[in-house]
Enzyme design. Structure first.
Site, PDB file in Angstrom:
ATOM      1  N   HIS A   1       0.840  -1.162   0.097  1.00 20.56           N
ATOM      2  CA  HIS A   1       0.100   0.058   0.225  1.00 20.56           C
ATOM      3  C   HIS A   1       0.902   1.275   0.063  1.00 20.56           C
ATOM      4  O   HIS A   1       0.552   2.326   0.704  1.00 20.56           O
ATOM      5  CB  HIS A   1      -0.870  -0.059   1.172  1.00 20.56           C
ATOM      6  CG  HIS A   1      -1.756  -1.081   1.245  1.00 20.56           C
ATOM      7  ND1 HIS A   1      -3.002  -1.303   1.981  1.00 20.56           N
ATOM      8  CD2 HIS A   1      -1.823  -2.573   0.533  1.00 20.56           C
ATOM      9  CE1 HIS A   1      -3.515  -2.245   2.054  1.00 20.56           C
ATOM     10  NE2 HIS A   1      -2.747  -2.983   1.141  1.00 20.56           N
TER      11      HIS A   1
ATOM     12  N   ARG B   1      -7.750   3.563  -0.967  1.00 23.39           N
ATOM     13  CA  ARG B   1      -6.916   2.534  -0.378  1.00 23.39           C
ATOM     14  C   ARG B   1      -5.500   2.307  -0.981  1.00 23.39           C
ATOM     15  O   ARG B   1      -4.391   2.572  -0.138  1.00 23.39           O
ATOM     16  CB  ARG B   1      -7.645   1.055  -0.670  1.00 23.39           C
ATOM     17  CG  ARG B   1      -6.799  -0.019   0.038  1.00 23.39           C
ATOM     18  CD  ARG B   1      -7.722  -1.284  -0.024  1.00 23.39           C
ATOM     19  NE  ARG B   1      -6.845  -2.628   0.450  1.00 23.39           N
ATOM     20  CZ  ARG B   1      -6.163  -3.050  -0.168  1.00 23.39           C
ATOM     21  NH1 ARG B   1      -5.889  -3.290  -1.449  1.00 23.39           N
ATOM     22  NH2 ARG B   1      -5.573  -4.321   0.472  1.00 23.39           N
TER      23      ARG B   1
ATOM     24  N   GLY C   1      -8.598  -2.756  -4.486  1.00 21.28           N
ATOM     25  CA  GLY C   1      -9.434  -3.140  -3.262  1.00 21.28           C
ATOM     26  C   GLY C   1      -8.747  -4.150  -2.391  1.00 21.28           C
ATOM     27  O   GLY C   1      -7.600  -4.470  -2.725  1.00 21.28           O
TER      28      GLY C   1
ATOM     29  N   GLU D   1     -11.526  -0.601  -7.911  1.00 22.50           N
ATOM     30  CA  GLU D   1     -12.442   0.550  -8.548  1.00 22.50           C
ATOM     31  C   GLU D   1     -11.470   1.642  -9.299  1.00 22.50           C
ATOM     32  O   GLU D   1     -10.594   1.802  -9.288  1.00 22.50           O
ATOM     33  CB  GLU D   1     -12.996   1.176  -7.642  1.00 22.50           C
ATOM     34  CG  GLU D   1     -12.321   1.943  -6.468  1.00 22.50           C
ATOM     35  CD  GLU D   1     -13.017   2.444  -5.126  1.00 22.50           C
ATOM     36  OE1 GLU D   1     -13.131   3.682  -5.015  1.00 22.50           O
ATOM     37  OE2 GLU D   1     -13.268   1.546  -4.306  1.00 22.50           O
TER      38      GLU D   1
ATOM     39  N   TYR E   1     -13.714   9.319  -1.463  1.00 16.75           N
ATOM     40  CA  TYR E   1     -13.962   7.927  -2.246  1.00 16.75           C
ATOM     41  C   TYR E   1     -14.315   6.929  -1.313  1.00 16.75           C
ATOM     42  O   TYR E   1     -14.350   5.863  -1.804  1.00 16.75           O
ATOM     43  CB  TYR E   1     -12.806   7.784  -3.230  1.00 16.75           C
ATOM     44  CG  TYR E   1     -12.880   8.984  -4.315  1.00 16.75           C
ATOM     45  CD1 TYR E   1     -13.849   8.678  -5.446  1.00 16.75           C
ATOM     46  CD2 TYR E   1     -12.381  10.155  -4.045  1.00 16.75           C
ATOM     47  CE1 TYR E   1     -14.202   9.829  -6.590  1.00 16.75           C
ATOM     48  CE2 TYR E   1     -12.410  11.176  -5.304  1.00 16.75           C
ATOM     49  CZ  TYR E   1     -13.425  10.960  -6.112  1.00 16.75           C
ATOM     50  OH  TYR E   1     -13.319  11.919  -7.070  1.00 16.75           O
TER      51      TYR E   1
END
Length: 729
Positions: free
Chosen positions: A519, A581, A600, A606, A616
């Site tokens: 991430h 994310r 996700g 998305e 968002y």
């Protein structure tokens, strides 16, 4: 003269060697309202706005923490969005949907705080019964006040005692009980003191295997330590959260796994203040096979339904299995040797095989496989099909000729086209920038980016961009990478004459983007006019970062080319949009609008159309799952099941969006129609494996890079990747 660099570290703004303390709960720069609100709290004679809650005298111990902080509501009337509840102006309001109980609204203070006072200023539609709750994670709530005798107006609740980052008004009975009214709050003011704990726990010990089954793995680890106390552990496999336990538990189980598949497990620790540790080491586990040894039946009646110069569409009758068919594989058989050229999902009985050569004979065979890896025999007879002669790439084809222009043994991440038509790309794990001539395949390493550190996951040398307006004269390469302490954006000059990276010219543009094993985001994109540089960041495996507009994580960022902050940014820092994310794709369309792609967790990926200041939804909302209908959350324009997605890079060519997917091993092509994505097509399904990066090519085509092998371990030069030129309609 060397420019000063600005770095924000929680409550501090560092300017050169000086440090200025920013008062907790306020905007520290560029916000006259916030400064005025502080002045008002200390001096009731100062007036900011008629009807504003900030024109009231407040006790010295009660600092206003909520002004202009992110607000999230259960619903919202068309007039009155959630952010109105803490804008400091009583002429605006939040209104819930009408006629429904209960309804709620909460404010994210951005950090753990001790809440001592809550001031509610109601419109006519007040609450007779409601409670005030606090939470560290907006999931588990603790009640610190409740009443069944609310009368509306101003209700100033003092002498409260609660700790949390999130503060919620939870209404259960309305003053106006008819179906045409809801709850209406002009202001929700939260007062208290922000906690001083900014120290994350230490990394937990590297996990060890406790037990495994074909569908689950249980691991154990040695405890993390913290200056206050560890409140919990988050267990991940390959960047995906799969289990959580409390701070006193040192084992955990991840389920919903597949048999005979390799997973990488690691653990993060967190404390009550919301600080998240750096990760433990990684434990690689291959789940045992199941007892199922029966392969599916052979797919029947394989036939072609459409043929072009570069593709063949196949159909077949479905296989059956004693447990379940997991998917299909398509092979081209030449002299008895099978080469996989495509795949299809479990419920499919058709697929399009792309990237074929015009006027060429192919010999197709289809197999089925199950979740334990048992594969059927190949379909018979082998289907012989010849592609048609080469012609122009028509709109109905969408994607046509594919030509390999290069290979690389590292993770190809950022990629740009130079004015002469050659390519520069980043090697994520080796930390090098490589110059590739797509006409000859010749390549040269032009330099190593300094101060890059990988994360034994997805961090390292990621984004690469050039200014489309000024590169020919300034030769700056804009680079995003992980350092030993953070993720950051830098720029370094490229010397075309010597074909080298001039590392001595490095300028650090933006620091303080938190890092973790996964991430880390990393994509960079200039606006078409060259005025602004946008960057996609990840939440650093702490979902709370995404909703905190003072954090640079879980965001789309926007800075000037020299690293300064544009004066019209919505939060007076580098943040342009939030609630993301892990942003890995950015692209502009012909109208100058920014589109974004993000991973996700386990439900869906998305594609979003980004607007200034937009929220968002992550972590409350993943794609369209979770509380995605919450007022203030912006819905995605398209979603993808994670198994068919895990999409990274995107590009836009003639207002068609191209989306490169890793786990989904496919390319999506989607038409931008107004603000919608229509005519979604799938290409290269399983043909080239994992796809990471797509960029426009100078001839109107597209560059496309794979990401096969070694893309989750940070080990240099252990991948097998290809770079292609793709002709598109």
């Amino acid at each position: 003269m060397r420019k000063k660099r600005f770095t924000r570290i929680r409550g501090l703004v560092l300017i050169g060697c000086a440090a200025v303390l920013a008062v907790a709960g306020t905007v520290s720069t560029g916000s006259g309202t916030a400064v005025a609100a502080q002045a008002t709290a200390a001096n009731p004679a100062v007036r900011v706005d008629q009807g504003s809650l900030t024109n009231q005298a407040t006790p010295a111990a009660d600092a206003l923490l909520s002004l202009n902080k992110p607000a999230t509501a259960s619903s919202s009337g068309g007039c009155c969005a959630a952010p109105n509840v803490d804008d400091g102006v009583s002429t605006t309001r939040w209104a819930s949907g009408a006629g429904v109980d209960p309804q709620w609204i909460y404010i994210d203070l951005g950090a753990m705080a001790h809440v001592s006072r809550v001031r509610l200023q109601w419109d006519t539609s007040c609450a007779t019964a409601y409670e005030v709750d606090v939470s560290a994670d907006h999931t588990t709530w603790t009640k610190i006040y409740s009443t069944t005798a609310g009368k509306g107006g101003v209700e100033d609740l003092t002498s409260l005692d609660g700790n949390g980052r999130y503060v919620r008004m939870y209404g259960t009975k309305r003053c106006r009980s008819d179906s045409s009214h809801g709850y209406s709050l002009q202001e929700l003011g939260v007062y208290g003191t922000v906690g001083s704990d900014t120290t994350p726990p230490t990394p937990p010990g590297t996990p060890t295997l406790v037990s495994d089954t074909p569908n689950s793995v249980t691991i154990g680890w040695s405890a993390s330590t913290d200056n206050v106390g560890v409140s919990g552990y988050d267990i991940y496999h390959d960047g995906q959260l799969c289990a959580q336990v409390n701070g006193s538990t040192l084992t955990g189980t991840c389920g919903s796994l597949n048999p005979n598949v390799s997973y990488g497990f690691y653990v993060n620790a967190r404390d009550a203040a919301g600080n998240v540790s750096q990760p433990s080491g990684t434990l690689n586990v291959t789940t045992p096979p199941s007892s199922d040894t029966t392969p599916p039946t052979v797919p029947g009646t394989v036939h072609s339904t459409a043929v072009t110069s570069t593709s063949v569409t196949l159909g077949w009758t479905a296989s059956t299995d004693n447990v379940a068919v997991a998917g299909y594989r398509v092979y081209n058989v030449v002299n008895g040797t099978r080469t996989k050229v495509g795949t299809a999902d479990a419920n499919a009985t058709t697929t399009q095989v792309d990237g074929l050569t015009p006027s060429t004979a192919y010999h197709f065979q289809v197999t089925a496989y199950d979740g334990n890896g048992n594969e059927s025999a190949g379909s018979t007879p082998i289907l012989d099909v010849s592609t048609s002669a080469s012609s122009s790439c028509t709109p109905s084809q969408g994607v046509c000729t594919v030509t390999q222009v290069g290979t690389d043994d590292d993770v190809v991440w950022g990629l740009v086209t130079l004015p002469d038509g050659t390519i520069l790309f980043n090697e994520r794990d080796a930390h090098d920038i490589v110059h590739l001539n797509p006409k000859t395949g010749a390549k040269k390493t032009i330099g190593t980016v300094p101060n890059v550190q990988s994360t034994d996951g997805e961090g390292g040398l990621t984004g690469l961009e050039i200014n489309p307006v000024s590169f020919s004269s300034d030769h700056w390469l804009y680079i995003m990478h992980t350092s030993p302490t953070d993720n950051r954006i830098v720029r370094i000059k490229y010397d075309p004459a010597s074909d080298t990276l001039q590392t001595s010219t490095e300028q650090i543009l933006l620091t303080g983007i938190a890092r973790n094993k996964f991430h880390n985001g990393g994509r960079l994109r200039f606006s078409p006019d060259g005025k602004y540089l946008y960057a996609g960041t990840g939440d650093a495996q702490n979902g709370a970062n995404a909703q905190n507009t003072s954090s640079l994580n879980g965001k789309v960022l926007r800075i000037n080319p020299d690293g300064t902050i544009p004066t019209d940014n919505p939060f007076h820092n580098a943040v342009w949009s939030y609630g993301h994310r892990n942003v890995q794709g950015l692209a502009f369309d012909s109208q100058g609008r920014l589109w974004e792609q993000e991973f996700g967790n386990s439900v869906m990926d998305e594609t979003n159309l980004i607007v200034k200041g937009g929220n968002y939804g992550w972590p409350s909302c993943e794609g369209t799952s979770g509380t995605c209908g919450t007022a203030g959350f912006i819905a995605p324009k398209h979603t993808y099941p994670v198994a068919n997605g895990s999409c990274s890079g995107i590009t836009i060519i003639r207002d068609f969006l191209y989306v490169a997917c890793e786990r989904g091993t496919r390319l999506y092509r989607e038409q931008i129609s107004g603000s919608s994505l229509t005519n979604v097509q799938t290409f290269f399904d399983g043909t080239y494996g994992r796809l990471r990066t797509v960029e426009p090519a100078p001839d109107g085509g597209m560059w496309m890079a794979t990401s096969n092998g070694g893309d989750k371990d940070s080990t240099p030069h252990n991948s097998t990747n290809q770079i292609f030129h793709v002709t598109v309609a």
